[in-house]
Design an enzyme around this catalytic site. Structure first.
Site: not given
Ligand code: ARG
Length: 480
Positions: A165, A286, A292, A299
């Site tokens: 979970h 970024s 970043k 992704e």
């Protein structure tokens, strides 16, 4: 693909004798599949060469004609490999090759299409392409698996939390977590091998629908082209795209597995977890935030899984409800197949690179293993002292609550608290709160104990040996 040149005069067609005029440009535009099926050319040439020999064997062509066609097809392959500009009238890859063959050998080219149809031809070429693609993908998955084994070995002695979970659950060896992503890929490879096996059934010789009217040896064709079997029914053979559905399902599952691996790594790379750091080579920045370090490849792996799934659904939608035999709807099959294979061909090396070059913060991983995660071990300790599990669960729950209330780790609770929770606790119970003790209890097969994990790593390594390929059945797809 290069833009087609306008056709000078009449375009080269494999049909059209019975029509007074040419097709409408709108029909041509929708019908034309060359942009998609161009890549089938090596396989179309291969099967055409075998067909030329089969026609000679059947007494349809002389040895000279057959040899001339083979030579011509080699020349066509040479031209295609060198890059040619198709003409607007080249309807599909079969028509293109036929035109080029006419250019190469003249009139004898008109004899090649005897006893065959584009229906059995495209099915054969697509199967050959699929067998080859499955072998290529299999090799790429194996490379990713190899990266996993290398990372697993480096993490063998490191502990980290395993989550249920997405809540910290129990400590595991880092290798155990890493290999939890190895086995799904192993199943994907089995599925791909099965899809390749499904593809390895020869349709050539089925003609348009009823079977070739010339006594070609389909067994010869099967052997020459590296198929496993000959299709038993010509109507089925020209309309069967199950092998594409199976390949797309295998790739959808692979996509799902890569997306789950990617999700773990994306989470683990966030500052909140801080378990992994992506290498410069596999991070993007970024345009606005200078700090970043983004895991774009991962992704995209997570996102692309949806594409393979879409390709599978598109194909299933295409074949459902089709009347038997070949229908032009089936031209769409290659769009889905190629899209999924192309997607995977980009993803697998990117995921392997991202995983292979990232570094683990072993301290952070270990620090995330808090003592309450050993609560089960403490209860198991009491069970070994003959306390029932239910009672033990209650007693340890009491200790968890007490530690939480005081805002301290369970290891910091006084021994008196343990005794108060359950008299069966002895001083040695504190050992149970060490993550390594927890691991050492779990040498059950498939568990995270050190001996089990070592065995698991060895088993994984064995699966990547050449001998294992034979058991897997990959020797069929490897032939192509
Ligand atoms: N381009 C077609 C396809 O991919 C080839 C088969 C055409 N057959 C036909 N009967 N028109 O399906």
């Amino acid at each position: 693909m290069i833009d087609p040149q306008p056709t000078e005069g009449k375009s080269h067609k494999l049909w059209g004798g019975r029509f007074a005029g040419g097709p409408a440009p709108e029909l041509d535009a929708v019908n034309r599949s060359l942009d998609v099926d161009f890549r089938l050319w090596p396989f179309d040439v291969q099967l055409s060469k075998a067909w030329a020999v089969a026609l000679w064997n059947a007494g349809v062509l002389t040895l000279e004609e057959s040899g001339e066609l083979e030579r011509g097809l080699d020349e066509v392959a040479h031209r295609l490999a060198g890059g040619i500009t198709p003409e607007a009238g080249d309807e599909d890859v079969h028509t293109l090759i036929d035109r080029l063959l006419h250019n190469a050998v003249g009139g004898v080219a008109s004899r090649l299409h005897t006893g065959r149809s584009r229906n059995d031809q495209v099915a054969t070429a697509t199967r050959l392409w699929t067998m080859n693609a499955c072998a290529r993908l299999d090799a790429m998955i194996r490379e990713l698996q190899q990266v996993m084994i290398t990372q697993a070995e480096s993490l063998e002695r490191d502990v980290m939390p395993a989550y249920t979970h997405l809540q910290r659950a129990q400590p595991v060896s880092g290798a155990h977590w890493m290999l939890s992503h190895f086995w799904p890929l192993e199943r994907d490879r089995t599925r791909l091998a099965a899809a390749s096996k499904a593809a390895a059934v020869l349709p050539l010789g089925s003609g348009a629908i009823a079977g070739s009217a010339f006594p070609v040896s389909r067994v010869f064709l099967k052997e020459a082209l590296g198929f496993r079997a000959v299709s038993p029914n010509s109507i089925d053979a020209v309309g069967d795209r199950d092998f594409i559905a199976e390949t797309l399902f295998a790739l959808s599952m692979l996509g799902a597995h890569l997306s789950r691996l990617a999700e773990d790594l994306i989470l683990f790379g966030s500052s909140e977890f801080g378990f992994v750091r992506y290498s410069d080579a596999f991070s993007t920045g970024s345009s606005m935030m200078p700090q970043k370090r983004n895991p774009d490849a991962l992704e995209l792996a997570r996102g692309s899984g949806a594409r393979m799934l879409g390709d599978l659904v598109a194909l299933l939608g295409t074949i459902k409800g089709l009347p038997s035999g070949y229908n032009k709807d089936l031209q769409e099959d290659k769009r889905s197949l190629f899209d999924a294979v192309d997607g995977m061909t980009l993803l697998l090396p990117a995921v392997a690179g991202s995983l292979g070059t990232l570094s683990f913060n072993r301290e952070r991983m270990k620090a995330a293993v808090t003592s309450s995660m050993m609560a089960t071990d403490l209860a198991d300790y009491l069970v070994r002292k003959r306390v029932t599990f239910r009672e033990a669960h209650g007693a340890v729950g009491q200790l968890v609550q007490e530690a939480e209330g005081k805002g301290i780790e369970m290891t910091k609770l006084p021994f008196a608290s343990f005794k108060a929770a359950c008299p069966a606790f002895e001083e040695d119970a504190m050992q149970e709160l060490l993550p390594y003790t927890s691991l050492s209890h779990r040498d059950v097969e498939g568990g995270t104990g050190p001996t089990s994990v070592r065995r698991q790593i060895e088993a994984a390594k064995t699966l990547l040996t050449p001998e294992a390929e034979i058991t897997r059945g990959n020797e069929i797809s490897r032939r192509s």
